[in-house]
Design a protein around this motif. Sequence first.
Motif, PDB file in Angstrom:
ATOM      1  N   SER A 270     -51.444  79.208 -31.203  1.00 12.93           N
ATOM      2  CA  SER A 270     -50.834  78.873 -32.590  1.00 12.93           C
ATOM      3  C   SER A 270     -50.606  80.102 -33.503  1.00 12.93           C
ATOM      4  CB  SER A 270     -52.255  78.096 -33.048  1.00 12.93           C
ATOM      5  OG  SER A 270     -53.338  78.965 -32.761  1.00 12.93           O
ATOM      6  N   GLU A 271     -51.053  81.278 -32.932  1.00 12.15           N
ATOM      7  CA  GLU A 271     -51.099  82.529 -33.885  1.00 12.15           C
ATOM      8  C   GLU A 271     -49.509  83.164 -33.449  1.00 12.15           C
ATOM      9  OE1 GLU A 271     -54.311  85.187 -33.707  1.00 12.15           O
ATOM     10  OE2 GLU A 271     -55.634  83.735 -34.563  1.00 12.15           O
ATOM     11  N   MET A 272     -48.789  82.702 -32.489  1.00 14.26           N
ATOM     12  CA  MET A 272     -47.418  83.447 -32.283  1.00 14.26           C
ATOM     13  C   MET A 272     -46.136  82.872 -33.270  1.00 14.26           C
ATOM     14  SD  MET A 272     -47.588  82.497 -28.015  1.00 14.26           S
ATOM     15  CE  MET A 272     -46.103  83.469 -27.456  1.00 14.26           C
ATOM     16  N   LYS A 273     -45.348  83.763 -33.341  1.00 13.29           N
ATOM     17  CA  LYS A 273     -44.196  83.435 -34.226  1.00 13.29           C
ATOM     18  C   LYS A 273     -43.359  82.599 -33.440  1.00 13.29           C
ATOM     19  CE  LYS A 273     -44.525  87.718 -36.900  1.00 13.29           C
ATOM     20  NZ  LYS A 273     -44.234  89.291 -36.953  1.00 13.29           N
ATOM     21  N   LYS A 274     -42.344  81.848 -34.119  1.00 10.18           N
ATOM     22  CA  LYS A 274     -41.463  80.959 -33.725  1.00 10.18           C
ATOM     23  C   LYS A 274     -40.579  81.839 -32.416  1.00 10.18           C
ATOM     24  CE  LYS A 274     -37.573  78.124 -34.616  1.00 10.18           C
ATOM     25  NZ  LYS A 274     -36.648  77.629 -35.614  1.00 10.18           N
ATOM     26  N   GLU A 275     -40.220  82.903 -32.743  1.00 15.57           N
ATOM     27  CA  GLU A 275     -39.496  83.603 -31.743  1.00 15.57           C
ATOM     28  C   GLU A 275     -40.290  83.920 -30.603  1.00 15.57           C
ATOM     29  OE1 GLU A 275     -35.960  84.351 -30.180  1.00 15.57           O
ATOM     30  OE2 GLU A 275     -36.082  83.266 -32.006  1.00 15.57           O
ATOM     31  N   GLU A 276     -41.481  84.336 -30.729  1.00 20.33           N
ATOM     32  CA  GLU A 276     -42.214  84.647 -29.470  1.00 20.33           C
ATOM     33  C   GLU A 276     -42.545  83.462 -28.734  1.00 20.33           C
ATOM     34  OE1 GLU A 276     -45.110  88.294 -31.320  1.00 20.33           O
ATOM     35  OE2 GLU A 276     -45.640  86.209 -31.789  1.00 20.33           O
ATOM     36  N   ARG A 277     -42.956  82.183 -29.374  1.00 18.71           N
ATOM     37  CA  ARG A 277     -43.187  80.945 -28.708  1.00 18.71           C
ATOM     38  C   ARG A 277     -41.874  80.855 -27.794  1.00 18.71           C
ATOM     39  NH1 ARG A 277     -47.194  78.711 -32.621  1.00 18.71           N
ATOM     40  NH2 ARG A 277     -46.341  76.805 -32.833  1.00 18.71           N
ATOM     41  N   LYS A 278     -40.581  80.804 -28.378  1.00 17.52           N
ATOM     42  CA  LYS A 278     -39.303  80.465 -27.747  1.00 17.52           C
ATOM     43  C   LYS A 278     -39.259  81.241 -26.499  1.00 17.52           C
ATOM     44  CE  LYS A 278     -34.499  79.988 -28.411  1.00 17.52           C
ATOM     45  NZ  LYS A 278     -33.363  80.662 -29.468  1.00 17.52           N
ATOM     46  N   GLN A 279     -39.358  82.676 -26.614  1.00 16.86           N
ATOM     47  CA  GLN A 279     -39.293  83.554 -25.547  1.00 16.86           C
ATOM     48  C   GLN A 279     -40.258  83.373 -24.420  1.00 16.86           C
ATOM     49  OE1 GLN A 279     -39.702  87.458 -27.188  1.00 16.86           O
ATOM     50  NE2 GLN A 279     -37.566  87.314 -28.385  1.00 16.86           N
ATOM     51  N   LEU A 281     -41.801  80.283 -23.660  1.00 15.81           N
ATOM     52  CA  LEU A 281     -41.111  79.257 -22.892  1.00 15.81           C
ATOM     53  C   LEU A 281     -39.952  79.335 -22.143  1.00 15.81           C
ATOM     54  CD1 LEU A 281     -41.968  76.560 -25.934  1.00 15.81           C
ATOM     55  CD2 LEU A 281     -42.844  76.573 -23.418  1.00 15.81           C
ATOM     56  N   GLU A 282     -39.084  79.953 -22.686  1.00 16.97           N
ATOM     57  CA  GLU A 282     -37.906  80.413 -21.651  1.00 16.97           C
ATOM     58  C   GLU A 282     -38.294  81.348 -20.597  1.00 16.97           C
ATOM     59  OE1 GLU A 282     -35.124  82.227 -24.390  1.00 16.97           O
ATOM     60  OE2 GLU A 282     -34.313  80.347 -25.278  1.00 16.97           O
ATOM     61  N   ALA A 283     -39.185  82.080 -20.619  1.00 17.96           N
ATOM     62  CA  ALA A 283     -39.858  82.842 -19.350  1.00 17.96           C
ATOM     63  C   ALA A 283     -40.246  81.996 -18.369  1.00 17.96           C
ATOM     64  CB  ALA A 283     -40.666  83.917 -20.070  1.00 17.96           C
ATOM     65  N   PHE A 284     -40.787  81.087 -18.767  1.00 18.25           N
ATOM     66  CA  PHE A 284     -41.536  80.122 -18.020  1.00 18.25           C
ATOM     67  C   PHE A 284     -40.545  79.040 -17.339  1.00 18.25           C
ATOM     68  CE2 PHE A 284     -44.788  76.414 -17.220  1.00 18.25           C
ATOM     69  CZ  PHE A 284     -45.320  77.126 -16.089  1.00 18.25           C
ATOM     70  N   HIS A 285     -39.906  78.224 -18.354  1.00 17.94           N
ATOM     71  CA  HIS A 285     -38.955  77.393 -17.875  1.00 17.94           C
ATOM     72  C   HIS A 285     -38.143  77.994 -16.611  1.00 17.94           C
ATOM     73  CE1 HIS A 285     -39.220  73.877 -20.462  1.00 17.94           C
ATOM     74  NE2 HIS A 285     -39.519  74.566 -21.334  1.00 17.94           N
ATOM     75  N   SER A 286     -37.599  79.123 -16.967  1.00 18.78           N
ATOM     76  CA  SER A 286     -36.552  79.757 -16.072  1.00 18.78           C
ATOM     77  C   SER A 286     -37.031  80.298 -14.722  1.00 18.78           C
ATOM     78  CB  SER A 286     -35.733  81.042 -16.709  1.00 18.78           C
ATOM     79  OG  SER A 286     -36.742  82.151 -17.097  1.00 18.78           O
ATOM     80  N   GLY A 287     -38.660  80.239 -14.785  1.00 21.57           N
ATOM     81  CA  GLY A 287     -39.297  80.947 -13.568  1.00 21.57           C
ATOM     82  C   GLY A 287     -39.434  82.481 -13.439  1.00 21.57           C
ATOM     83  N   LYS A 288     -39.284  83.154 -14.494  1.00 23.98           N
ATOM     84  CA  LYS A 288     -39.162  84.432 -14.756  1.00 23.98           C
ATOM     85  C   LYS A 288     -40.740  84.701 -14.456  1.00 23.98           C
ATOM     86  CE  LYS A 288     -35.285  85.955 -17.354  1.00 23.98           C
ATOM     87  NZ  LYS A 288     -34.888  86.416 -18.661  1.00 23.98           N
TER      88      LYS A 288
END
Length: 386
Positions: A270-279, A281-288
Motif C-alpha cells: 500500500s505504500e508504493m507509488k502508482k508508477e512503482e506498483r506498475k513497474q 506488476l510488469e516485471a512479474f507479468h513478463s516473467g523478469k
Amino acid sequence: MNVIDKLAIQWQEKWKKAGFEQPLPVQTEMIPEMLAGNDIVAQSPTGSGKTLAYVLPVLERINPERQNVQAMIVAPSQELAMQIVNVVREWTAETGIDVAQLIGGANVQRQIEKLKKKPAIVVGTPGRLNELVKSKKLKLHEIRMIVLDEGDQLLSREHREAMRNLIEKTQHDRQLVLVSATVTEEIELVADRLMNHPTRIHITQEDLPEFGKVTHSFVKIEERDKTDMLRRLAYLKGMKGLAFINNLDQLLMKENKLNYRDAGVVALHSEMKKEERKQALEAFHSGKVPILLATDVAARGLDVEGVTHVIHVDVPQTPEQYLHRSGRTARAGADGEALTLLSYADERQYKRISKELPARPVQKVWDRGNLIEGSSKTIAKKGSRK
C-alpha cells in the motif's frame, strides 16, 4: 439457450473473436439476472469469470445515445480498478461507449476533464469517487447500475461508510450488484439493507471443472529462515510465485533482504507509488522476476496468468483467506501448488485450515536445490545410505 445469445450481435461477435466458447457458471447465472435489472449478491472463486459476468450485461444495458454516466463499477484497490478498466476498454473499442478511470494516486484534474466528456461508465476506488462527488464533478443521480467488485472488502467496516455515501446518492430504483470470492454473513446483512430483494448466486470450486489441480503442500521451517527459503524458491526452474505475507513491516523487511542478495523478487504493498506498483506488476507479468511478494489487500483482484505457486509465507487467519489466496494458481486447466512455509508457532492454525481442504497437504523438504516430498527424517535416512 446460451446466455451470450441474449446479448446484442456486437457483443456476441466480440465474444467469439476473443476465442471464448461456453460461458462459465457465474456468467451463465449472472448475465440473465443483470439483464433483468435485479439486485445480486454473487459469490464465486477467484479467476472464475466474475468480471465479464457483470461487464457484458452492463455494456448491453448502456444506452450510447444518453450523454451521462450510467454505470459505476467500484473496486477496493487501484490495481483491480485498472484491470477492470482494461477489460471494459477492450470490449468497448470502436463501440462509442466511453469509460473513465477514477482512482486515488492519479491526477485528479485529468479525471475531472475526462468526466466533462460524459463517459457512460466510471470505474473507481471509494475514496476518489467520494472526493469527486463532494466536489460535484461526479453526479450520481442518473446512474442506473452499480457494481461492487470484491464487495466483501468494499462493505467491510473500513469502506462501509464511504460506500453508503455513494450508494445513497444514486436513484432508488438503480441496480446494485455485489461480486466477491467470499461473502460472509455480515456482508450479506449489509447488502440486504442496501438492496431490493437480491438474487443470491453461489458458485463453488467444484462447479469449475476447467480448473487445474492444486497441490497443497508445506515445508516445516524456522521463522527466521523464511526469507532464505524465498530466495531459494526464486531460483526454482519455471517458478512464477505469488508470495503472501500477513504483515506490511515483515514484507518490507523481506523485500530489502532479498533485494540485497539479488534474489528475483518484487513487492506490492500500500505504500508504493502508482508508477512503482506498475513497474513491479510488469516485471512479474513478463516473467523478469519469478516471485511477487504481496499483502492480501495489495493483491486483491490481481489476475496474473500462469502462476505456478501461491506461497503462504505466513499462515492465513481463516480457511476462506487460504482458499482465496490459493485460487490464484491452477487456472485455465493448468496445475498449480499452494505451498505454506510452516513455522512451529503456526502449526495449530494450519491444522485447522487443512481440515477444510479438498485433499490432505503434502509435506515437502528442500533437497539439493529442489523441493521434494518427504520430511527431514526421510532426507537423513537417504543420506545415511550413501
